[in-house]
Scaffold this motif. Structure first.
Motif, PDB file in Angstrom:
ATOM      1  N   ASN A   1      28.058  32.180  38.045  1.00 48.70           N
ATOM      2  CA  ASN A   1      28.980  31.135  37.598  1.00 48.70           C
ATOM      3  C   ASN A   1      28.198  29.862  37.292  1.00 48.70           C
ATOM      4  O   ASN A   1      27.282  29.494  38.021  1.00 48.70           O
TER       5      ASN A   1
ATOM      6  N   LYS B   1      28.859  25.696  36.067  1.00 55.41           N
ATOM      7  CA  LYS B   1      29.879  24.660  35.918  1.00 55.41           C
ATOM      8  C   LYS B   1      29.220  23.339  35.558  1.00 55.41           C
ATOM      9  O   LYS B   1      28.227  22.938  36.167  1.00 55.41           O
TER      10      LYS B   1
ATOM     11  N   THR C   1      25.518  25.865  39.755  1.00 56.82           N
ATOM     12  CA  THR C   1      25.549  27.315  39.602  1.00 56.82           C
ATOM     13  C   THR C   1      25.994  27.974  40.903  1.00 56.82           C
ATOM     14  O   THR C   1      25.885  27.391  41.994  1.00 56.82           O
TER      15      THR C   1
ATOM     16  N   HIS D   1      31.744  32.276  33.562  1.00 49.68           N
ATOM     17  CA  HIS D   1      31.453  33.273  34.587  1.00 49.68           C
ATOM     18  C   HIS D   1      31.184  34.621  33.939  1.00 49.68           C
ATOM     19  O   HIS D   1      31.884  35.028  33.005  1.00 49.68           O
TER      20      HIS D   1
ATOM     21  N   GLY E   1      27.995  38.669  40.337  1.00 47.92           N
ATOM     22  CA  GLY E   1      28.470  37.724  39.341  1.00 47.92           C
ATOM     23  C   GLY E   1      27.696  36.420  39.373  1.00 47.92           C
ATOM     24  O   GLY E   1      27.035  36.086  40.370  1.00 47.92           O
TER      25      GLY E   1
ATOM     26  N   MET F   1      35.624  34.529  40.904  1.00 48.99           N
ATOM     27  CA  MET F   1      34.945  34.751  42.176  1.00 48.99           C
ATOM     28  C   MET F   1      35.926  35.067  43.302  1.00 48.99           C
ATOM     29  O   MET F   1      35.501  35.336  44.436  1.00 48.99           O
TER      30      MET F   1
ATOM     31  N   GLN G   1      42.452  29.967  32.112  1.00 46.33           N
ATOM     32  CA  GLN G   1      41.253  30.659  31.649  1.00 46.33           C
ATOM     33  C   GLN G   1      41.512  31.594  30.484  1.00 46.33           C
ATOM     34  O   GLN G   1      42.649  31.975  30.186  1.00 46.33           O
TER      35      GLN G   1
ATOM     36  N   HIS H   1      40.496  32.720  40.006  1.00 44.46           N
ATOM     37  CA  HIS H   1      39.109  32.464  39.649  1.00 44.46           C
ATOM     38  C   HIS H   1      38.345  33.789  39.709  1.00 44.46           C
ATOM     39  O   HIS H   1      38.604  34.628  40.585  1.00 44.46           O
TER      40      HIS H   1
ATOM     41  N   GLN I   1      30.292  38.733  35.163  1.00 46.55           N
ATOM     42  CA  GLN I   1      30.298  39.612  36.335  1.00 46.55           C
ATOM     43  C   GLN I   1      30.187  41.067  35.901  1.00 46.55           C
ATOM     44  O   GLN I   1      30.781  41.475  34.901  1.00 46.55           O
TER      45      GLN I   1
ATOM     46  N   ARG J   1      39.868  35.296  29.843  1.00 41.56           N
ATOM     47  CA  ARG J   1      39.046  36.302  30.504  1.00 41.56           C
ATOM     48  C   ARG J   1      39.088  37.615  29.731  1.00 41.56           C
ATOM     49  O   ARG J   1      40.160  38.072  29.320  1.00 41.56           O
TER      50      ARG J   1
ATOM     51  N   GLN K   1      33.891  25.903  32.379  1.00 42.28           N
ATOM     52  CA  GLN K   1      33.113  26.760  33.275  1.00 42.28           C
ATOM     53  C   GLN K   1      32.922  28.124  32.620  1.00 42.28           C
ATOM     54  O   GLN K   1      33.760  28.579  31.836  1.00 42.28           O
TER      55      GLN K   1
ATOM     56  N   THR L   1      28.430  34.750  48.943  1.00 42.44           N
ATOM     57  CA  THR L   1      28.317  33.799  47.831  1.00 42.44           C
ATOM     58  C   THR L   1      27.268  32.760  48.192  1.00 42.44           C
ATOM     59  O   THR L   1      27.118  32.370  49.359  1.00 42.44           O
TER      60      THR L   1
END
Length: 392
Positions: A227, A229, A243, A209, A225, A146, A172, A144, A211, A174, A207, A263
């Protein structure tokens, strides 16, 4: 053992042998596989029963009081020896794709997918990577965003700082730019690590993200970052939007390395964070908010001795309004903290590490305003871990 993964690994080993022979005949053939991994055995002693996964191997928090006739049944010690962290990775290289370098990876561990399948192979990572001088593209299952691979705790314990550190692997797409200033953008869904009580896939929206990362991991590095969802608790329900935010850095302090991360987010159970979501009186879904932070100092005493000190804290921010039902992960933990020093001896490919992990958790209840209030005495656990790690 998972037969499909076993067959796949045997097939890959066969391909390795074949490509090794074929390259001596056809120099244009550029397919290759490099094997790596580790054999790891952990000896674990807990002074208290714990919330965990895989027969206690993945330690999360000390278990809440379980009072029977005035006696706390969870106030009992536990000991185990497990080698299920052992894993194998195949790193694949191949010919270019329209001028971009290609590579791939398949990695599996013997962690299983549940306590019932401990010792069976479980897919960790499986992705294809494209790269050139400007960007890197990953398609497949990977960490992930994060879980920042340049800034994460180096604990011997397999929990890697959970529940203070986000932890998840996700299918994912990315894209990462290269240079001293990097932008990371990802679209992803969920597989083994899923939002408790809701589905991202059924929401119809992946989702997302974004960053920004500055610096180099070998020197000083930092990043922030965001995020977002969307998840759907039940078919036909409205989507719940959640979020999350992350900030982190690492730097050198003489011969030591200092890392820190924080976080703050909503409904982060897919990242093994405390909290979740609830249902308000009008039927609307309401996010639970969680703050987590950790820091770590680490370094080497010498070429053969290493040390580290990890500290983490998490706070349940509640729901902000009255709720009638809760879906979550340790959603009544009001706060928790951990201190974990470690020391290791290393020579060649083998490391023997010893780590003490003191974790304190304050369990509570949800009041009429949706806040988490302390309702019982705090509980604590001291875990002593001795790990033998043979990397290859």
């Amino acid at each position: 053992m998972n037969k499909q993964l076993l067959v796949l690994l045997i097939t890959l080993f066969g391909i390795t042998s074949y490509t090794g022979n074929s390259q001596t005949v056809n120099t244009d053939k550029k397919i290759g596989i490099n094997w790596s991994g580790l054999v790891k055995t952990d000896f674990m002693y807990d002074t208290r029963q714990v919330v965990n996964a895989r027969e206690g191997h993945f330690n999360i928090l000390p278990a809440a009081e379980n009072l029977v006739n005035g006696e706390d049944l969870n106030n009992q010690s536990n000991f185990n020896i497990l080698s299920i962290h052992t894993r194998l990775k195949a790193a694949i290289s191949g010919p270019d794709f329209f001028g971009m370098k290609t590579s791939g990876a398949i990695e599996a561990a013997f962690f299983g997918n549940s306590d019932a399948t401990v010792g069976e192979l479980r897919l960790r990572h499986a992705f294809v990577q494209l790269s050139n001088e400007k960007i890197e593209i990953i398609m497949g299952q990977y960490w992930h965003p994060m879980f920042v691979t340049a800034v994460f705790p180096g604990t011997y314990s397999f929990n890697t700082g959970v529940p203070f550190q986000p932890f998840s692997r996700n299918p994912q797409l990315r894209i990462t730019t290269k240079g001293k200033i990097k932008f990371i953008g990802a679209l992803f869904t969920e597989r083994d690590f899923q939002t408790r009580g809701a589905s991202v896939s059924k929401s119809g929206i992946p989702q997302f993200h974004a960053q920004l990362q500055l610096g180099k991991a070998a020197e000083t590095l930092g990043g922030v970052g965001f995020n977002v969802k969307s998840s759907q608790p039940n078919l036909g329900d409205d989507n719940l939007t959640s979020t999350a935010f992350i900030g982190y850095f690492r730097t050198k302090l003489g011969k030591a390395t200092w890392k820190a991360e924080a976080t703050y987010g909503e409904n982060m159970t897919d990242l093994l964070q405390i909290g979740g979501f609830g249902t308000a009186g009008n039927g609307d879904f309401v996010n639970n908010k969680t703050l987590s932070m950790w820091t770590e100092f680490s370094g080497d005493f010498s070429e053969t001795m290493e040390w580290g000190l990890f500290g983490g804290y998490t706070k349940n921010g509640g729901f902000g309004e009255a709720i009638t039902y809760v879906n979550g992960f340790l959603g009544t933990v009001e706060n928790a903290y951990r201190v974990a020093p470690r020391i290791g001896w290393k020579s060649g490919a083998l490391t023997i590490g010893v780590e003490g992990e003191y974790t304190n958790a304050q369990y509570g209840s949800i009041d009429v305003n949706g806040d988490i209030t302390s309702s019982t005495d705090a509980v604590n656990n001291f875990r002593l871990v001795t790990s033998a790690i043979y990397a290859f």
